[in-house]
Design a protein around this motif. Structure first.
Motif, mmCIF file in Angstrom:
data_model
loop_
_atom_site.group_PDB
_atom_site.id
_atom_site.type_symbol
_atom_site.label_atom_id
_atom_site.label_comp_id
_atom_site.label_asym_id
_atom_site.label_seq_id
_atom_site.Cartn_x
_atom_site.Cartn_y
_atom_site.Cartn_z
ATOM 1 N N MET A 239 21.903 13.454 54.148
ATOM 2 C CA MET A 239 23.216 12.890 53.885
ATOM 3 C C MET A 239 23.174 11.867 52.746
ATOM 4 O O MET A 239 24.123 11.762 51.988
ATOM 5 N N VAL A 240 22.092 11.138 52.656
ATOM 6 C CA VAL A 240 21.976 10.132 51.609
ATOM 7 C C VAL A 240 21.988 10.798 50.230
ATOM 8 O O VAL A 240 22.689 10.349 49.315
ATOM 9 N N ILE A 241 21.240 11.881 50.092
ATOM 10 C CA ILE A 241 21.202 12.574 48.810
ATOM 11 C C ILE A 241 22.564 13.153 48.474
ATOM 12 O O ILE A 241 23.035 13.046 47.335
ATOM 13 N N ALA A 242 23.216 13.753 49.458
ATOM 14 C CA ALA A 242 24.556 14.312 49.237
ATOM 15 C C ALA A 242 25.536 13.214 48.829
ATOM 16 O O ALA A 242 26.354 13.412 47.918
ATOM 17 N N TYR A 243 25.444 12.061 49.488
ATOM 18 C CA TYR A 243 26.328 10.947 49.141
ATOM 19 C C TYR A 243 26.162 10.581 47.668
ATOM 20 O O TYR A 243 27.146 10.434 46.943
ATOM 21 N N TRP A 244 24.918 10.410 47.219
ATOM 22 C CA TRP A 244 24.679 9.965 45.849
ATOM 23 C C TRP A 244 25.036 11.018 44.821
ATOM 24 O O TRP A 244 25.464 10.697 43.714
ATOM 25 N N ILE A 245 24.885 12.294 45.164
ATOM 26 C CA ILE A 245 25.293 13.356 44.242
ATOM 27 C C ILE A 245 26.808 13.330 44.046
ATOM 28 O O ILE A 245 27.297 13.350 42.913
ATOM 29 N N VAL A 246 27.547 13.259 45.154
ATOM 30 C CA VAL A 246 29.013 13.235 45.059
ATOM 31 C C VAL A 246 29.469 11.939 44.393
ATOM 32 O O VAL A 246 30.366 11.951 43.540
ATOM 33 N N ALA A 247 28.853 10.819 44.746
ATOM 34 C CA ALA A 247 29.208 9.541 44.117
ATOM 35 C C ALA A 247 28.954 9.587 42.620
ATOM 36 O O ALA A 247 29.751 9.070 41.829
ATOM 37 N N GLY A 248 27.860 10.205 42.215
ATOM 38 C CA GLY A 248 27.556 10.319 40.789
ATOM 39 C C GLY A 248 28.587 11.157 40.049
ATOM 40 O O GLY A 248 29.028 10.794 38.950
ATOM 41 N N LEU A 249 28.971 12.281 40.637
ATOM 42 C CA LEU A 249 30.008 13.118 40.019
ATOM 43 C C LEU A 249 31.323 12.361 39.889
ATOM 44 O O LEU A 249 31.955 12.371 38.824
ATOM 45 N N LEU A 250 31.724 11.719 40.980
ATOM 46 C CA LEU A 250 32.971 10.953 40.937
ATOM 47 C C LEU A 250 32.879 9.803 39.941
ATOM 48 O O LEU A 250 33.839 9.520 39.215
ATOM 49 N N ALA A 251 31.734 9.152 39.882
ATOM 50 C CA ALA A 251 31.567 8.025 38.963
ATOM 51 C C ALA A 251 31.725 8.463 37.515
ATOM 52 O O ALA A 251 32.441 7.823 36.737
ATOM 53 N N VAL A 252 31.086 9.561 37.149
ATOM 54 C CA VAL A 252 31.181 10.042 35.772
ATOM 55 C C VAL A 252 32.627 10.373 35.422
ATOM 56 O O VAL A 252 33.150 9.942 34.379
ATOM 57 N N LEU A 253 33.284 11.120 36.281
ATOM 58 C CA LEU A 253 34.658 11.544 35.998
ATOM 59 C C LEU A 253 35.633 10.373 35.966
ATOM 60 O O LEU A 253 36.474 10.274 35.067
ATOM 61 N N TYR A 254 35.522 9.480 36.950
ATOM 62 C CA TYR A 254 36.466 8.362 37.005
ATOM 63 C C TYR A 254 36.164 7.282 35.975
ATOM 64 O O TYR A 254 37.093 6.612 35.514
ATOM 65 N N ALA B 218 39.269 16.717 46.811
ATOM 66 C CA ALA B 218 38.283 17.260 47.753
ATOM 67 C C ALA B 218 36.971 16.474 47.687
ATOM 68 O O ALA B 218 36.392 16.130 48.733
ATOM 69 N N LEU B 219 36.511 16.172 46.478
ATOM 70 C CA LEU B 219 35.274 15.396 46.337
ATOM 71 C C LEU B 219 35.409 14.004 46.945
ATOM 72 O O LEU B 219 34.499 13.520 47.623
ATOM 73 N N ALA B 220 36.543 13.362 46.702
ATOM 74 C CA ALA B 220 36.755 12.023 47.264
ATOM 75 C C ALA B 220 36.839 12.084 48.788
ATOM 76 O O ALA B 220 36.325 11.195 49.480
ATOM 77 N N ALA B 221 37.464 13.129 49.327
ATOM 78 C CA ALA B 221 37.545 13.280 50.785
ATOM 79 C C ALA B 221 36.149 13.517 51.373
ATOM 80 O O ALA B 221 35.814 12.955 52.428
ATOM 81 N N VAL B 222 35.340 14.318 50.702
ATOM 82 C CA VAL B 222 33.955 14.523 51.147
ATOM 83 C C VAL B 222 33.195 13.199 51.096
ATOM 84 O O VAL B 222 32.404 12.882 51.990
ATOM 85 N N GLU B 223 33.464 12.411 50.078
ATOM 86 C CA GLU B 223 32.794 11.111 49.954
ATOM 87 C C GLU B 223 33.193 10.163 51.087
ATOM 88 O O GLU B 223 32.361 9.408 51.582
ATOM 89 N N VAL B 224 34.451 10.210 51.496
ATOM 90 C CA VAL B 224 34.883 9.407 52.658
ATOM 91 C C VAL B 224 34.060 9.823 53.868
ATOM 92 O O VAL B 224 33.524 8.977 54.590
ATOM 93 N N TRP B 225 33.953 11.132 54.087
ATOM 94 C CA TRP B 225 33.202 11.627 55.231
ATOM 95 C C TRP B 225 31.730 11.237 55.143
ATOM 96 O O TRP B 225 31.136 10.754 56.119
ATOM 97 N N LEU B 226 31.114 11.443 53.974
ATOM 98 C CA LEU B 226 29.699 11.091 53.806
ATOM 99 C C LEU B 226 29.473 9.592 54.004
ATOM 100 O O LEU B 226 28.470 9.195 54.598
ATOM 101 N N ALA B 227 30.396 8.784 53.519
ATOM 102 C CA ALA B 227 30.238 7.323 53.673
ATOM 103 C C ALA B 227 30.342 6.920 55.137
ATOM 104 O O ALA B 227 29.622 6.031 55.589
ATOM 105 N N THR B 228 31.218 7.577 55.903
ATOM 106 C CA THR B 228 31.341 7.211 57.324
ATOM 107 C C THR B 228 30.132 7.687 58.110
ATOM 108 O O THR B 228 29.735 7.044 59.069
ATOM 109 N N ILE B 229 29.521 8.787 57.684
ATOM 110 C CA ILE B 229 28.319 9.292 58.374
ATOM 111 C C ILE B 229 27.091 8.455 58.018
ATOM 112 O O ILE B 229 26.301 8.080 58.877
ATOM 113 N N TRP B 230 26.944 8.145 56.731
ATOM 114 C CA TRP B 230 25.725 7.484 56.267
ATOM 115 C C TRP B 230 25.750 5.972 56.469
ATOM 116 O O TRP B 230 24.765 5.371 56.865
#
Length: 121
Positions: free
Chosen positions: A1-16, A108-120
């Motif tokens: 989950m930690v790796i998934a969190y950082w991958i999604v966070a990285g994608l969102l960070a670049v785009l935003y 969708a990516l931000a929603a996945v990030e909400v889920w990953l953040a609540t899990i991790w």
């Protein structure tokens, strides 16, 4: 989950960071070719959206990186979901259905990030 969190966070960070940075520093004339909706909003509102996007990135990256106030990460991810809901609403109102793909993907990516953040965190 930690790796998934950082991958999604990285994608969102670049785009935003790119999108929010443009909204903060470019004029309405410079934004118009990429974002036709800037004509329907005051430039100050466009700047606020850009600032919220940058703050969302900071909230996704900084708290889990330093291990302090990690609840801000969930708040930042929820905020980015709300930014995309607003963006989708704006595009639908303007009849710009063809440009919704990126907004839906970011939602969708931000929603996945909400889920990953609540899990991790």
């Amino acid at each position: 989950m930690v790796i998934a969190y950082w991958i999604v966070a990285g994608l969102l960070a670049v785009l935003y960071l790119y999108s929010g940075g443009m909204k903060l520093v470019r004029s309405a004339e410079q934004l118009r070719p990429m974002m036709a909706w800037v004509d329907s909003m005051p430039l100050s509102a466009v700047r606020v959206v850009g600032a919220l996007e940058i703050l969302g990135v900071v909230g996704l990256i900084l708290p889990p990186l330093v291990g302090v106030l990690t609840w801000l990460t969930i708040a930042a991810a929820v905020g980015l979901v709300l930014v995309q809901v607003g963006g989708i609403t704006l595009h639908v109102r303007r009849g710009e259905i063809r440009v919704l793909g990126l907004n839906v993907a970011l939602l969708a990516l931000a929603a996945v990030e909400v889920w990953l953040a609540t899990i991790w965190l």
